[in-house]
Design a protein around this motif. Structure first.
Motif, PDB file in Angstrom:
ATOM      1  N   MET A 130      12.024  20.004  14.856  1.00 24.94           N
ATOM      2  CA  MET A 130      12.736  21.259  15.027  1.00 24.94           C
ATOM      3  C   MET A 130      12.949  21.478  16.516  1.00 24.94           C
ATOM      4  O   MET A 130      12.046  21.301  17.319  1.00 24.94           O
ATOM      5  N   GLU A 131      14.143  21.882  16.855  1.00 29.05           N
ATOM      6  CA  GLU A 131      14.475  22.254  18.233  1.00 29.05           C
ATOM      7  C   GLU A 131      14.487  23.781  18.319  1.00 29.05           C
ATOM      8  O   GLU A 131      14.904  24.455  17.385  1.00 29.05           O
ATOM      9  N   TRP A 132      14.049  24.301  19.465  1.00 28.48           N
ATOM     10  CA  TRP A 132      14.011  25.745  19.669  1.00 28.48           C
ATOM     11  C   TRP A 132      15.021  26.137  20.737  1.00 28.48           C
ATOM     12  O   TRP A 132      15.021  25.579  21.821  1.00 28.48           O
ATOM     13  N   LEU A 133      15.884  27.080  20.388  1.00 28.41           N
ATOM     14  CA  LEU A 133      16.935  27.570  21.265  1.00 28.41           C
ATOM     15  C   LEU A 133      16.516  28.929  21.829  1.00 28.41           C
ATOM     16  O   LEU A 133      16.229  29.866  21.061  1.00 28.41           O
ATOM     17  N   ALA A 134      16.462  29.063  23.162  1.00 28.60           N
ATOM     18  CA  ALA A 134      16.117  30.337  23.797  1.00 28.60           C
ATOM     19  C   ALA A 134      17.283  31.302  23.666  1.00 28.60           C
ATOM     20  O   ALA A 134      18.422  30.958  23.966  1.00 28.60           O
ATOM     21  N   LEU A 135      16.996  32.521  23.191  1.00 35.91           N
ATOM     22  CA  LEU A 135      18.045  33.525  22.974  1.00 35.91           C
ATOM     23  C   LEU A 135      18.018  34.667  23.979  1.00 35.91           C
ATOM     24  O   LEU A 135      18.874  35.530  23.943  1.00 35.91           O
ATOM     25  N   GLY A 136      17.022  34.710  24.849  1.00 37.14           N
ATOM     26  CA  GLY A 136      16.894  35.821  25.777  1.00 37.14           C
ATOM     27  C   GLY A 136      15.769  36.740  25.343  1.00 37.14           C
ATOM     28  O   GLY A 136      15.016  36.438  24.421  1.00 37.14           O
ATOM     29  N   SER A 137      15.689  37.885  25.992  1.00 35.23           N
ATOM     30  CA  SER A 137      14.595  38.809  25.689  1.00 35.23           C
ATOM     31  C   SER A 137      14.909  39.625  24.434  1.00 35.23           C
ATOM     32  O   SER A 137      16.064  39.784  24.040  1.00 35.23           O
ATOM     33  N   ILE A 138      13.854  40.156  23.846  1.00 34.03           N
ATOM     34  CA  ILE A 138      14.001  40.962  22.636  1.00 34.03           C
ATOM     35  C   ILE A 138      14.898  42.177  22.891  1.00 34.03           C
ATOM     36  O   ILE A 138      15.629  42.613  22.010  1.00 34.03           O
ATOM     37  N   GLU A 139      14.887  42.687  24.124  1.00 38.77           N
ATOM     38  CA  GLU A 139      15.702  43.859  24.464  1.00 38.77           C
ATOM     39  C   GLU A 139      17.201  43.567  24.426  1.00 38.77           C
ATOM     40  O   GLU A 139      18.008  44.491  24.372  1.00 38.77           O
ATOM     41  N   GLU A 140      17.584  42.298  24.442  1.00 38.94           N
ATOM     42  CA  GLU A 140      18.999  41.936  24.383  1.00 38.94           C
ATOM     43  C   GLU A 140      19.560  41.976  22.968  1.00 38.94           C
ATOM     44  O   GLU A 140      20.761  41.811  22.769  1.00 38.94           O
ATOM     45  N   ILE A 141      18.698  42.217  21.990  1.00 36.20           N
ATOM     46  CA  ILE A 141      19.127  42.358  20.599  1.00 36.20           C
ATOM     47  C   ILE A 141      19.090  43.845  20.274  1.00 36.20           C
ATOM     48  O   ILE A 141      18.034  44.478  20.390  1.00 36.20           O
ATOM     49  N   PRO A 142      20.222  44.429  19.888  1.00 33.53           N
ATOM     50  CA  PRO A 142      20.247  45.872  19.623  1.00 33.53           C
ATOM     51  C   PRO A 142      19.238  46.292  18.550  1.00 33.53           C
ATOM     52  O   PRO A 142      19.149  45.649  17.500  1.00 33.53           O
ATOM     53  N   ALA A 143      18.477  47.342  18.817  1.00 29.37           N
ATOM     54  CA  ALA A 143      17.549  47.872  17.820  1.00 29.37           C
ATOM     55  C   ALA A 143      18.326  48.354  16.603  1.00 29.37           C
ATOM     56  O   ALA A 143      19.392  48.954  16.737  1.00 29.37           O
ATOM     57  N   LEU A 144      17.804  48.071  15.415  1.00 29.60           N
ATOM     58  CA  LEU A 144      18.425  48.427  14.130  1.00 29.60           C
ATOM     59  C   LEU A 144      19.794  47.782  13.952  1.00 29.60           C
ATOM     60  O   LEU A 144      20.645  48.283  13.219  1.00 29.60           O
ATOM     61  N   GLY A 145      20.015  46.669  14.612  1.00 31.78           N
ATOM     62  CA  GLY A 145      21.273  45.944  14.519  1.00 31.78           C
ATOM     63  C   GLY A 145      21.063  44.516  14.948  1.00 31.78           C
ATOM     64  O   GLY A 145      19.984  43.961  14.797  1.00 31.78           O
ATOM     65  N   GLY A 146      22.095  43.936  15.503  1.00 31.95           N
ATOM     66  CA  GLY A 146      21.957  42.547  15.902  1.00 31.95           C
ATOM     67  C   GLY A 146      23.131  42.032  16.702  1.00 31.95           C
ATOM     68  O   GLY A 146      23.989  42.788  17.147  1.00 31.95           O
ATOM     69  N   ARG A 147      23.120  40.742  16.849  1.00 30.49           N
ATOM     70  CA  ARG A 147      24.199  40.007  17.497  1.00 30.49           C
ATOM     71  C   ARG A 147      24.213  38.636  16.853  1.00 30.49           C
ATOM     72  O   ARG A 147      23.373  38.333  16.010  1.00 30.49           O
ATOM     73  N   TYR A 148      25.170  37.821  17.219  1.00 30.99           N
ATOM     74  CA  TYR A 148      25.189  36.476  16.643  1.00 30.99           C
ATOM     75  C   TYR A 148      25.241  35.444  17.752  1.00 30.99           C
ATOM     76  O   TYR A 148      25.596  35.738  18.892  1.00 30.99           O
TER      77      TYR A 148
END
Length: 106
Positions: free
Chosen positions: A1-19
């Protein structure tokens, strides 16, 4: 398995998301009210709605098109609807979010 860094948790909107675009297609990265992060295919099994634009409550994402509810731990639509999405592993180290992808080479 390869792991892709997505950034900090704060970069994902609370109660929502991004792709994120990956070799395995678009993956929705979603954050609930307790900062739990989930990763699923970004297409609702009903009509392909972008789950990254849905509302998150607990372990459920509500599709923005027709309000289908998808269980983020199982990837299954909740009754009376049916269908499923692929789920992906996620890990948090410090505040850094990592997405697990199988068979991906850097």
């Amino acid at each position: 398995m390869e792991w892709l860094a997505l950034g900090s948790i704060e970069e994902i909107p609370a109660l929502g998301g991004r792709y994120v675009d990956t070799p395995q297609g678009q993956i929705a990265i979603l954050r609930n009210e307790n900062d739990k992060i989930f990763a699923v295919s970004n297409r609702c099994p009903h009509r392909g709605g972008p789950l990254s634009e849905g509302f998150i409550s607990g372990k459920i994402v509500f599709c923005p098109l027709h309000n289908w509810q998808i269980d983020l731990e199982k990837g299954e639509a909740m009754a009376p609807d049916h269908g499923c999405v692929k789920i992906f592993p996620v890990k948090i180290e410090g505040r850094q979010v990592w997405l697990g992808l199988e068979g991906v080479t850097p």
